[in-house]
Scaffold this motif. Structure first.
Motif, PDB file in Angstrom:
ATOM      1  N   CYS A   1     -32.360 -68.674  -7.433  1.00 44.64           N
ATOM      2  CA  CYS A   1     -32.552 -70.114  -7.661  1.00 44.64           C
ATOM      3  C   CYS A   1     -31.889 -70.932  -6.557  1.00 44.64           C
ATOM      4  CB  CYS A   1     -32.001 -70.500  -9.033  1.00 44.64           C
ATOM      5  SG  CYS A   1     -32.935 -69.801 -10.420  1.00 44.64           S
ATOM      6  N   ILE A   2     -30.739 -70.459  -6.052  1.00 43.54           N
ATOM      7  CA  ILE A   2     -30.092 -71.141  -4.921  1.00 43.54           C
ATOM      8  C   ILE A   2     -30.978 -71.039  -3.685  1.00 43.54           C
ATOM      9  CG2 ILE A   2     -28.111 -71.129  -3.367  1.00 43.54           C
ATOM     10  CD1 ILE A   2     -26.409 -70.116  -5.695  1.00 43.54           C
TER      11      ILE A   2
ATOM     12  N   THR B   1     -30.454 -76.578  -8.055  1.00 45.85           N
ATOM     13  CA  THR B   1     -30.372 -75.181  -8.501  1.00 45.85           C
ATOM     14  C   THR B   1     -30.286 -75.097 -10.013  1.00 45.85           C
ATOM     15  OG1 THR B   1     -29.219 -74.622  -6.443  1.00 45.85           O
ATOM     16  CG2 THR B   1     -29.124 -73.012  -8.228  1.00 45.85           C
ATOM     17  N   TRP B   2     -29.506 -75.987 -10.607  1.00 45.41           N
ATOM     18  CA  TRP B   2     -29.361 -76.008 -12.071  1.00 45.41           C
ATOM     19  C   TRP B   2     -30.724 -76.201 -12.733  1.00 45.41           C
ATOM     20  CZ3 TRP B   2     -24.904 -75.643 -15.183  1.00 45.41           C
ATOM     21  CH2 TRP B   2     -25.072 -75.967 -16.524  1.00 45.41           C
TER      22      TRP B   2
ATOM     23  N   THR C   1     -21.253 -71.748  -5.882  1.00 46.79           N
ATOM     24  CA  THR C   1     -21.024 -73.131  -5.444  1.00 46.79           C
ATOM     25  C   THR C   1     -19.756 -73.228  -4.607  1.00 46.79           C
ATOM     26  OG1 THR C   1     -22.182 -74.050  -7.367  1.00 46.79           O
ATOM     27  CG2 THR C   1     -20.640 -75.495  -6.232  1.00 46.79           C
TER      28      THR C   1
ATOM     29  N   ILE D   1     -21.546 -75.465  -1.807  1.00 50.06           N
ATOM     30  CA  ILE D   1     -22.792 -76.153  -2.167  1.00 50.06           C
ATOM     31  C   ILE D   1     -22.487 -77.595  -2.538  1.00 50.06           C
ATOM     32  CG2 ILE D   1     -24.629 -76.229  -3.907  1.00 50.06           C
ATOM     33  CD1 ILE D   1     -24.587 -73.194  -3.949  1.00 50.06           C
TER      34      ILE D   1
ATOM     35  N   ALA E   1     -33.809 -73.429  -4.086  1.00 49.90           N
ATOM     36  CA  ALA E   1     -33.382 -74.824  -3.948  1.00 49.90           C
ATOM     37  C   ALA E   1     -33.011 -75.155  -2.511  1.00 49.90           C
ATOM     38  CB  ALA E   1     -32.195 -75.092  -4.873  1.00 49.90           C
TER      39      ALA E   1
ATOM     40  N   LEU F   1     -23.621 -69.408 -10.855  1.00 52.32           N
ATOM     41  CA  LEU F   1     -23.853 -70.567  -9.994  1.00 52.32           C
ATOM     42  C   LEU F   1     -22.532 -71.230  -9.617  1.00 52.32           C
ATOM     43  CD1 LEU F   1     -25.616 -72.698  -8.610  1.00 52.32           C
ATOM     44  CD2 LEU F   1     -25.855 -73.832 -10.844  1.00 52.32           C
TER      45      LEU F   1
ATOM     46  N   LEU G   1     -27.703 -80.128  -4.010  1.00 53.88           N
ATOM     47  CA  LEU G   1     -28.187 -78.753  -4.065  1.00 53.88           C
ATOM     48  C   LEU G   1     -27.794 -78.082  -5.377  1.00 53.88           C
ATOM     49  CD1 LEU G   1     -29.612 -76.385  -2.739  1.00 53.88           C
ATOM     50  CD2 LEU G   1     -27.492 -75.827  -1.540  1.00 53.88           C
TER      51      LEU G   1
ATOM     52  N   ILE H   1     -33.659 -75.452 -11.495  1.00 54.86           N
ATOM     53  CA  ILE H   1     -34.495 -74.265 -11.291  1.00 54.86           C
ATOM     54  C   ILE H   1     -34.053 -73.139 -12.228  1.00 54.86           C
ATOM     55  CG2 ILE H   1     -35.175 -72.498  -9.614  1.00 54.86           C
ATOM     56  CD1 ILE H   1     -34.922 -74.620  -7.440  1.00 54.86           C
ATOM     57  N   ILE H   2     -32.740 -73.020 -12.479  1.00 57.53           N
ATOM     58  CA  ILE H   2     -32.265 -72.025 -13.450  1.00 57.53           C
ATOM     59  C   ILE H   2     -32.862 -72.314 -14.822  1.00 57.53           C
ATOM     60  CG2 ILE H   2     -30.233 -71.258 -14.741  1.00 57.53           C
ATOM     61  CD1 ILE H   2     -28.637 -71.412 -12.168  1.00 57.53           C
TER      62      ILE H   2
ATOM     63  N   ALA I   1     -29.281 -66.391 -10.372  1.00 57.78           N
ATOM     64  CA  ALA I   1     -28.585 -67.532  -9.767  1.00 57.78           C
ATOM     65  C   ALA I   1     -28.809 -67.559  -8.259  1.00 57.78           C
ATOM     66  CB  ALA I   1     -27.094 -67.474 -10.094  1.00 57.78           C
TER      67      ALA I   1
END
Length: 678
Positions: A586-587, A561-562, A548, A553, A590, A544, A557, A564-565, A583
């Motif tokens: 999840c991005i 994402t964090w 980023t 990112i 998000a 991630l 966002l 969702i991870i 990763a």
């Protein structure tokens, strides 16, 4: 000849009497002895008293937090440490740099130049602040001189004041030549001076990475966890290890030739004074009770080699920790860590003495295990996670369906669905999360523990070991692997007990947590054996960070994402896909309603990433969110009726045969094999 002390004079820093021949005035305001003079620094002042006063004024005027060293915003709540230094309310008072600088005066037998390496960063930080204070003072002086000169000049030019301002602006612009990238620690814009780590190439502010190493005791990259050296342990830093020789020989060792000033036995004396607990201890900022301990080694070649290893372990702060002393009955006391010592000359192994034929071999292995973490491979593609612990989806489902089929039911067929099985795994993953939050461990420790749990139940049925025993065991082991420091045994049980009582109404079992630390320690052995000591976990967090920077990112966002991870840990994704794909997925999830999706999709096409695999992971996470709509175990003011019905269907772990030393909750190897065959 009597020592000539200066009458009624003492050093204003260390408070020790001044010796006439050593009297030294480093400034016009204070009398400082030679020992306390700060040498080899770029600052004009060498007086520690002036440093403390100037630095206090500098951080107060510039509203700098003395803990995290970032600017305190006007709308942020502040707190005061013991010496009334204002810091961010979210920062711990025990981390105040100025308070630690004051504590350096307790090193009355050491000059500043001889301070241990783990203490010198405090001096480096204060040196930086003192230097900035002197620069500001010099700018003011230059401005005042320039103003006075212009007042005396008949051809006063309004632009004569510009060089000072231009110089300041030039300095500022030179510190912002790097592209707009944020420091992963403080999240402020990254610019020179900054540090790029040699192997992983992650970059941080100089001050941020220095503070990370100092406050966490970790010589690791904060982003990816790559280990650059042996991490500091929980042992208090202000201690001494002294060596003497005694004439009493140790039983089991022949007397070898030694120097005239030595003896057949090496006596080690550890002295740890009382003090304040640091960030690697259980209660930072709280006092602890010191100790003096002795240990013995044979004065032969092997004993000397072990002595060298013990010296290195002591310097790296791994010999002792802080916890409850069983022998003294004290809480928050200095106790042995996990490196065994012989504290008696005789009495055999039962009384921590000699003879013990395998002791030197065992302690060498314990010390070698500490050092192995320096040599771990940084590449995911060479790791055991990739080579041994990535499953095929059909293989994973086959194991679970076989497990479900073995569960008894009233009508001859199992009434447990695949969704129910997933809810069970979600439930116990949340238990680990709750225990970890109760203990206040880092999220990466919790993530590692959850994957240990999922690995175990990916190969063994739920009835093989009680999940309520396996959950704290996974967290206990993960804390060691992630270098969080060894968790306090009793606090692990207390945290598990607290969480257990929270869910007791849906468990249908005893109201009190049924396990003790001895059960967790024994379960740890089986967990290590079953996972074949494959303990290093590569998480999506480090990927991630890379994305980023690549996708630019923004903070909202990144945070989405964090989260969702963290949720993806509750799915099968960590068992099926490499962390970089998780990763990316999840991005994508998000950024679903943001303008970053197109950039990410284009990147996956150009990098020839299998887009279908990424969207398969997205589907797994979405399925998890769908399951949560009917998952009632964590809902407030809810009796968890549905979850209670599902948990009641899990067969209880088999009872260990009579004569076994294992607790009834623990299976032996034969039981594990039988349970898999059923």
């Amino acid at each position: 000849m009597a020592t000539n002390y200066v009458q009624n004079q003492s050093c204003q820093w260390c408070n020790q009497p001044l010796i006439g021949s050593q009297k030294l005035s480093n400034c016009t305001n204070h009398i400082i002895c030679n020992k306390c003079k700060i040498n080899n620094r770029s600052c004009q002042s060498a007086c520690p008293c002036c440093w403390y006063i100037n630095v206090s004024e500098f951080i107060s005027k510039n509203t700098i937090c003395p803990v995290c060293r970032s600017n305190i915003k006007s709308n942020v709540e502040t707190s005061d440490c013991y010496h009334q230094h204002k810091h961010c309310a979210c920062c711990s008072s025990s981390g105040c740099i100025l308070c630690k600088f004051i504590q350096l005066r307790s090193w009355v037998n050491s000059s500043f130049d001889d301070l241990p390496m783990d203490i010198k960063p405090i001096l480096v930080i204060c040196d930086d602040w003192e230097k900035k204070f002197e620069e500001e003072l010099q700018l003011k002086t230059n401005s005042l001189i320039g103003f006075c000169e212009r007042q005396d000049s008949s051809f006063m030019d309004i632009d004569e004041s510009s060089p000072v301002v231009q110089s300041s602006n030039l300095l500022k612009s030179n510190t912002q030549t790097m592209e707009s990238i944020n420091c992963p620690i403080c999240l402020d814009e990254l610019g020179p001076p900054y540090t790029t780590l040699s192997i992983c190439q992650h970059s941080f502010h100089d001050s941020c990475i220095k503070q990370w190493i100092q406050s966490s005791g970790k010589q690791t990259c904060p982003t990816c966890g790559y280990i650059y050296g042996l991490n500091k342990g929980p042992q208090p830093p202000h201690g001494q290890m002294t060596i003497t020789y005694i004439s009493t020989p140790l039983s089991g060792f022949s007397i070898e030739q030694y120097a005239s000033n030595e003896g057949p036995t090496i006596e080690i004396t550890y002295t740890i004074p009382s003090g304040i607990q640091g960030p690697l201890n259980s209660y930072p900022g709280q006092p602890y009770t010191g100790t003096v301990r002795k240990a013995y080694l044979p004065n032969n070649s092997e004993g000397k080699y072990v002595l060298q290893l013990l010296r290195k372990a002591f310097d790296d702060q791994h010999i002792f920790t802080i916890g409850k002393s069983a022998t003294r009955g004290l809480d928050n006391a200095v106790i042995w860590n996990d490196i065994h010592h012989k504290t008696n000359i005789s009495g055999g192994a039962e009384h921590f003495g000699y003879p013990d034929p395998t002791y030197l071999l065992r302690v060498r292995q314990e010390l070698a295990d500490k050092d192995k973490k320096k040599k771990m491979a940084a590449s995911y593609w060479k790791s055991s996670q990739f080579e041994q612990w990535l499953f095929d989806r059909q293989e994973l489902m086959s194991v679970r369906l076989r497990d479900i089929a073995s569960w008894p039911s009233s009508n001859g067929s199992s009434s447990v669905t695949e969704d129910d099985y997933m809810k069970i795994l979600i439930f116990y993953s949340n238990i680990i999360q709750s225990i970890g939050e109760q203990y206040k461990v880092r999220q990466q420790v919790i993530a590692t523990a959850i994957i240990y749990l999922k690995r175990f139940y990916a190969r063994y049925p739920l009835k093989s070991i009680d999940p309520w025993l396996l959950c704290p065991t996974c967290l206990f082991l993960a804390a060691k692997v992630e270098e969080f420091s060894t968790l306090n045994h009793q606090r692990v049980c207390n945290a598990a007990s607290t969480v257990y009582k929270k869910f007791a109404h849906i468990l249908g079992g005893p109201n009190e947590y049924p396990y003790q630390i001895k059960h967790i320690l024994e379960c740890e052995f089986y967990l290590l054996e079953i996972m074949d000591c494959c303990l290093i976990i590569y998480h999506p967090y480090r990927s991630l960070d890379t994305y980023t920077r690549e996708f630019q990112i923004d903070q909202p966002l990144f945070e989405a994402t964090w989260r969702i991870i963290n949720d993806s840990l509750k799915t099968d994704a960590p068992l099926l896909y490499p962390p970089y794909e998780i990763a990316l997925a999840c991005i994508v999830l998000a950024a679903r309603y943001r303008d970053k999706v197109g950039i990410i999709r284009q990147y996956m096409i150009e990098a020839q990433i299998d887009v279908e695999r990424i969207y398969d992971i997205v589907k797994l996470v979405l399925q998890y969110y769908e399951l949560l709509t009917t998952y009632d175990a964590d809902l407030p003011h809810n009796d968890g009726k549905k979850m209670k019905e599902i948990l009641a269907k899990i067969p209880k772990p088999k009872v260990t045969p009579i004569g076994s030393t294992r607790p009834s909750s623990q299976p032996n190897e034969k039981q594990l094999q039988l349970s898999m065959q059923q």
